[in-house]
Design an enzyme around this catalytic site. Structure first.
Site, PDB file in Angstrom:
ATOM      1  CD  GLU A  44      -2.644   1.189   2.630  1.00  0.00           C
ATOM      2  OE1 GLU A  44      -3.688   1.852   2.666  1.00  0.00           O
ATOM      3  OE2 GLU A  44      -2.236   0.518   3.601  1.00  0.00           O
ATOM      4  CE  LYS A 110      -7.341   1.508   3.501  1.00  0.00           C
ATOM      5  NZ  LYS A 110      -6.120   1.994   4.205  1.00  0.00           N
ATOM      6  CB  CYS A 144      -4.236  -1.787   4.334  1.00  0.00           C
ATOM      7  SG  CYS A 144      -3.207  -1.898   5.837  1.00  0.00           S
TER       8      CYS A 144
END
Length: 261
Positions: A44, A110, A144
């Protein structure tokens, strides 16, 4: 042979907020890929570290980081995955980019922003997933903190075969990281590939790496458990996944649900 894909996970210590130095580092690292690979995965925010300094690190979709990813995907004739801080319509996203071997760009913003680091105060969240094709494999890439929310990754009727997580996951929570990755593989009857960074960032946060590839039974079949820069190379076979799904089709008994966006 389209049932077999070669994965390459790139584990390293990004230089804080310095995309040019990170590009130099990665040019050297990925030159060491020992064979033709089908999918290269970076951690990331691999060009800057997990920084909230969006006015400094964010770039447009025609920025140097995106151009570099496209160039390398075409040069290596491979698909590349990684996230960058991207400015789009006066908003900034932690955007996961998927670059095809032909330079085509697909992206996912995200969804779950890490509030414990105030990510939600600096970035805007996305509300839709993407599924990408690598050979015969259907791939779902996530980012993540998404790992903690199993509904978002639920594999409805085997929509995907490989679940990818790119991460900046601290060593202090490595047990949760590894436990959740195994759970995602088991519950979704899929392979999981997760790449994490190493080193200590500018905020003093320590990262253990632990980049792994996990089979649908929850077994770690390849890993970079040491805190070192390296490439995790692994071949996985779709025939093995399909055989296991036939023997243990738990997905047929999954509960129906809807997600509000």
């Amino acid at each position: 042979m389209n049932n077999i894909i070669n994965l390459t996970l790139v584990q390293f210590d990004p230089v804080w907020e310095d995309s040019y130095r990170n590009i130099e580092l990665l040019n050297g690292i990925i030159e060491n890929i020992p064979f033709a690979t089908d999918l290269v995965i970076f951690p990331e925010m691999f060009l800057t570290g997990f920084s909230m300094n969006v006015n400094f690190i964010s770039q447009n979709m025609d920025g140097e980081g995106v151009k570099w990813m496209v160039k390398k995907a075409i040069e290596k004739k491979t698909t590349i995955i990684g996230t960058l801080a991207i400015k789009d319509n006066n908003k900034v996203y932690n955007r996961l980019l998927v670059i095809s071997p032909f330079g085509e760009i697909t992206w996912y913003d995200k969804r779950h922003l890490f509030r414990m680091a105030d990510e939600h105060k600096f970035y805007d969240s996305g509300n839709s997933k993407i599924f990408v094709k690598v050979k015969k494999w259907n791939v779902l890439p996530l980012v993540c903190y998404d790992l903690r929310f199993p509904v978002w990754s639920r594999n409805v009727n085997c929509q995907y075969d490989l679940l990818v997580y790119v991460a900046n996951w601290p060593e202090s929570r490595r047990d949760a990281y590894l436990t959740l990755l195994k759970a995602r593989a088991i519950e979704n009857v899929c392979y999981v590939a997760a790449v994490n960074r190493i080193g200590i960032d500018k905020l003093g946060i320590d990262y253990s790496g632990d980049s792994v590839i996990i089979d649908p039974k929850g077994n770690i079949i390849a890993d970079l458990s040491e805190k070192k820069t390296g490439l995790l190379n692994c071949k996985i076979d779709l025939n093995n996944l399909q055989s296991f799904r036939q023997k243990f089709p738990s997905y047929l008994d999954a509960d129906e649900f809807t997600i509000s966006t």
